[in-house]
Design a protein around this motif. Structure first.
Motif, PDB file in Angstrom:
ATOM      1  N   ILE A  67       0.870  -1.171   0.000  1.00  0.00           N
ATOM      2  CA  ILE A  67       0.000   0.000   0.000  1.00  0.00           C
ATOM      3  C   ILE A  67       0.905   1.218   0.000  1.00  0.00           C
ATOM      4  CG2 ILE A  67      -1.707   1.324   1.303  1.00  0.00           C
ATOM      5  CD1 ILE A  67      -2.720  -1.349   2.422  1.00  0.00           C
ATOM      6  N   GLN A  68       0.647   2.142  -0.895  1.00  0.00           N
ATOM      7  CA  GLN A  68       1.450   3.354  -0.984  1.00  0.00           C
ATOM      8  C   GLN A  68       0.537   4.575  -0.934  1.00  0.00           C
ATOM      9  OE1 GLN A  68       3.768   3.294  -4.539  1.00  0.00           O
ATOM     10  NE2 GLN A  68       4.981   1.559  -3.903  1.00  0.00           N
ATOM     11  N   PHE A  69       1.051   5.619  -0.332  1.00  0.00           N
ATOM     12  CA  PHE A  69       0.365   6.897  -0.325  1.00  0.00           C
ATOM     13  C   PHE A  69       1.105   7.815  -1.272  1.00  0.00           C
ATOM     14  CE2 PHE A  69      -0.709   5.006   3.731  1.00  0.00           C
ATOM     15  CZ  PHE A  69      -2.080   5.216   3.792  1.00  0.00           C
ATOM     16  N   ASN A  70       0.382   8.375  -2.210  1.00  0.00           N
ATOM     17  CA  ASN A  70       0.970   9.277  -3.181  1.00  0.00           C
ATOM     18  C   ASN A  70       0.347  10.652  -3.014  1.00  0.00           C
ATOM     19  OD1 ASN A  70       2.574   7.270  -4.533  1.00  0.00           O
ATOM     20  ND2 ASN A  70       0.667   6.494  -5.372  1.00  0.00           N
ATOM     21  N   SER A  71       1.179  11.658  -3.141  1.00  0.00           N
ATOM     22  CA  SER A  71       0.712  13.042  -3.020  1.00  0.00           C
ATOM     23  C   SER A  71      -0.182  13.400  -4.212  1.00  0.00           C
ATOM     24  CB  SER A  71       1.909  13.990  -2.959  1.00  0.00           C
ATOM     25  OG  SER A  71       1.469  15.314  -2.952  1.00  0.00           O
ATOM     26  N   ASN A  72      -1.211  14.187  -3.925  1.00  0.00           N
ATOM     27  CA  ASN A  72      -2.090  14.664  -4.995  1.00  0.00           C
ATOM     28  C   ASN A  72      -1.587  15.961  -5.605  1.00  0.00           C
ATOM     29  OD1 ASN A  72      -3.906  12.553  -4.809  1.00  0.00           O
ATOM     30  ND2 ASN A  72      -5.096  13.570  -3.229  1.00  0.00           N
ATOM     31  N   ASN A  73      -0.527  16.518  -5.040  1.00  0.00           N
ATOM     32  CA  ASN A  73       0.012  17.751  -5.600  1.00  0.00           C
ATOM     33  C   ASN A  73       1.498  17.568  -5.860  1.00  0.00           C
ATOM     34  OD1 ASN A  73       1.299  18.117  -3.112  1.00  0.00           O
ATOM     35  ND2 ASN A  73      -0.439  19.231  -2.288  1.00  0.00           N
ATOM     36  N   ASN A  74       2.094  18.564  -6.423  1.00  0.00           N
ATOM     37  CA  ASN A  74       3.490  18.469  -6.830  1.00  0.00           C
ATOM     38  C   ASN A  74       4.439  19.066  -5.808  1.00  0.00           C
ATOM     39  OD1 ASN A  74       2.750  17.278  -9.261  1.00  0.00           O
ATOM     40  ND2 ASN A  74       2.398  19.254 -10.216  1.00  0.00           N
ATOM     41  N   LEU A  75       4.359  18.655  -4.569  1.00  0.00           N
ATOM     42  CA  LEU A  75       5.260  19.175  -3.533  1.00  0.00           C
ATOM     43  C   LEU A  75       6.620  18.542  -3.631  1.00  0.00           C
ATOM     44  CD1 LEU A  75       2.921  19.317  -0.420  1.00  0.00           C
ATOM     45  CD2 LEU A  75       3.650  21.189  -1.878  1.00  0.00           C
TER      46      LEU A  75
END
Length: 75
Positions: A67-75
């Protein structure tokens, strides 16, 4: 599609990809957590949205997924 239907569909797709049935999954969950699981119980948790993150992580582990969490923005 609501979130509950989405997770149900995703888990069913992952099971199919691995050649597992829901019965096989709940049997392995029962062994690993030393707690009785049934396909009906798991289905109810998925439909009602009461499945815990621990259980989702376990399902992923059993089916050999991360399970991975990916950012929804380009930080």
């Amino acid at each position: 599609m609501n979130k509950q239907n989405s997770i149900i569909s995703e888990i069913k797709a992952l099971l199919a990809k691995r050649g597992w049935t829901q019965e096989m999954l709940v049997k392995e969950m029962s062994v690993r957590l030393n707690k009785k699981y049934t396909a009906k119980n798991l289905g109810n948790k998925l439909r009602s949205g009461t499945i815990s993150y621990k259980e989702i992580r376990l399902i992923a582990d059993i089916l050999d997924y991360d399970i991975q969490f990916n950012s929804n923005n380009n930080l």
